[in-house]
Design an enzyme around this catalytic site. Structure first.
Site, mmCIF file in Angstrom:
data_model
loop_
_atom_site.group_PDB
_atom_site.id
_atom_site.type_symbol
_atom_site.label_atom_id
_atom_site.label_comp_id
_atom_site.label_asym_id
_atom_site.label_seq_id
_atom_site.Cartn_x
_atom_site.Cartn_y
_atom_site.Cartn_z
ATOM 1 N N SER A 57 -69.346 29.126 1.622
ATOM 2 C CA SER A 57 -70.623 29.796 1.363
ATOM 3 C C SER A 57 -70.576 31.313 1.458
ATOM 4 O O SER A 57 -71.557 31.982 1.108
ATOM 5 C CB SER A 57 -71.696 29.263 2.328
ATOM 6 O OG SER A 57 -72.119 27.981 1.932
ATOM 7 N N LYS A 60 -71.611 33.289 -1.527
ATOM 8 C CA LYS A 60 -73.019 33.609 -1.816
ATOM 9 C C LYS A 60 -73.320 35.094 -1.648
ATOM 10 O O LYS A 60 -74.329 35.583 -2.165
ATOM 11 C CB LYS A 60 -73.938 32.786 -0.916
ATOM 12 C CG LYS A 60 -73.887 31.280 -1.172
ATOM 13 C CD LYS A 60 -74.892 30.555 -0.294
ATOM 14 C CE LYS A 60 -74.929 29.067 -0.605
ATOM 15 N NZ LYS A 60 -73.956 28.302 0.161
ATOM 16 N N SER A 122 -78.528 29.623 3.664
ATOM 17 C CA SER A 122 -77.298 29.274 2.948
ATOM 18 C C SER A 122 -77.535 28.138 1.961
ATOM 19 O O SER A 122 -76.683 27.272 1.757
ATOM 20 C CB SER A 122 -76.180 28.889 3.931
ATOM 21 O OG SER A 122 -74.934 28.877 3.279
ATOM 22 N N LYS A 233 -72.690 36.484 6.347
ATOM 23 C CA LYS A 233 -72.709 35.119 5.823
ATOM 24 C C LYS A 233 -71.608 34.254 6.420
ATOM 25 O O LYS A 233 -70.453 34.654 6.501
ATOM 26 C CB LYS A 233 -72.528 35.177 4.300
ATOM 27 C CG LYS A 233 -72.820 33.888 3.602
ATOM 28 C CD LYS A 233 -74.304 33.584 3.617
ATOM 29 C CE LYS A 233 -74.576 32.121 3.349
ATOM 30 N NZ LYS A 233 -74.149 31.242 4.454
#
Length: 391
Positions: A57, A60, A122, A233
């Site tokens: 993730s 992202k 997320s 993140k």
């Protein structure tokens, strides 16, 4: 164009020391680790930072960065409504779809709320819905992601989807590239970064049956544990392990860290906190130039002026081990020159390179004033001077 190097006096910045400045030791269980001090450009730790890895993730961040670029250019309003296509919902809901914002089919969601769903929750579903809203299809959006990666200098990364879902190796990054991407988020879009990163939780969607609102916590392992933490993140898949790209700012000093391949959720928390605390506690800044200080000059090609003053765009400093007097070995200004006019005021056209015992630290220098392109007769005069060796 040639690379010009100007050496500048550093005598006033030298602090003598009987002991050499050595990097304080740090050992992490993470197989991949990277720590960057944005104040000086110093890399404080690099452990296998150029190995290609699946980002999970953490990919992202690029989806968010593309959106930030469009928002700041006035091409993507935060209040634009995006439709959750039933096909997208079908693919990205339920336990098999990983992290989710709990969107509903045919739901209308603003760009602003989708960004909260991506950054804080997320949400894999939020990432794909935003990608489709911006570019029509996720595939078209991925092309924009990779174009953005090239522009930002992510030389060893490639994106195959908008959310980092495993895709048989098409998506890969490095820890160094992730830090570069995080830096772009922070420095190029400071208002949006502050607006969306660092929230402890976000509420969206309703439970089946009772219809209660669903509130999910931010998985950022630094929030509430390290002062000044505000991004960025986390990522986790079976293939990638547990990873995290994080940032924190204390007393005007900002660090960016990347960990990847950690073997547990708890291990990611512990190693992230340890690394960030070590970065702040084991290192200190030595001031060099205050913001706005003139550091030198750069030659200008075909401009209304033959030179432009180079100034510090912010307070500049070098990073040295805490409690150790260190010696700045020398400084130089480096740029591709002469710089071709026109030049905008505040344009980054050179770098200050500081020699330290453990390598160079590089900081930006910008034009103190605008330089217009020389007019027709001015260019003729410049050409004549060059022809007869007068310039």
């Amino acid at each position: 164009m040639i690379r010009a190097t100007l050496f500048i006096a550093a005598a006033s910045l030298v602090v003598t020391s009987a002991a050499p400045a050595k990097a304080p030791p740090f050992d992490t269980a993470a197989p991949i680790a990277y720590l960057l001090d944005l104040s000086s450009g110093a890399v404080l730790l690099s452990k296998d930072a150029d190995r290609r890895i699946p980002p999970a993730s953490m990919a992202k961040m690029m989806t968010t960065n593309v959106a930030f670029e469009l928002i700041d250019r006035g091409e993507l309003p935060l209040n634009k409504m995006c439709t959750v296509r039933p096909e997208t919902w079908q693919k990205w809901h339920g336990p098999q779809a990983g992290s989710t914002m709990f969107l509903s089919p045919n739901e209308q969601v603003s760009v602003e709320n989708l960004l909260h769903g991506i950054v804080t929750l997320s949400g894999n579903d939020a990432s794909v819905v935003l990608a489709e809203c911006i570019a029509g299809t996720e595939e078209a959006f991925v092309n924009v992601m990779n174009e953005n990666a090239r522009r930002l200098g992510l030389t060893n990364s490639r994106f195959g989807n908008s959310n980092g879902w495993p895709d048989e190796g098409r998506t890969y990054v490095t820890a160094r590239d992730l830090a570069t991407l995080a830096r772009a988020e922070i420095e190029n879009h400071p208002k949006l970064y502050k607006q969306f990163y660092g929230q402890t939780s976000f509420t969206w969607g309703k439970t089946l049956g009772s219809g209660a609102a669903i509130t999910q916590a931010n998985r950022n392992p630094l929030l509430g544990k390290v002062a000044g933490a505000d991004g960025l993140k986390t990522g986790h898949t079976e293939e990638a392990g547990y990873g995290f790209t994080g940032s924190a700012e204390q007393n005007g000093r900002r660090l960016i860290m990347v960990l990847a391949g950690v073997d547990s959720f708890t291990g990611r928390i512990n190693e992230s906190v340890r690394l960030m605390e070590w970065g702040f506690n084991a290192w200190q800044l030595k001031p060099l130039f205050k913001a706005g200080t003139s550091v030198g000059n750069a030659k200008v090609q075909l401009g209304s002026d033959s030179e432009v003053s180079l100034i510090a765009p912010r307070d500049l400093a070098v990073t040295i081990p805490a409690g150790v007097l260190s010696k700045v070995g020398g400084m130089k200004i480096r740029y591709q020159g002469p710089v071709k006019a026109p030049i905008a005021k505040g344009q980054h056209i050179a770098d200050l390179v500081v020699a330290m015992p453990d390598g160079e630290q590089v900081m930006p220098l910008v034009a103190a004033n605008a330089v217009d392109q020389a007019g027709f007769f001015g260019r003729m005069w410049i050409g004549l001077k060059q022809l007869f060796g007068m310039a």
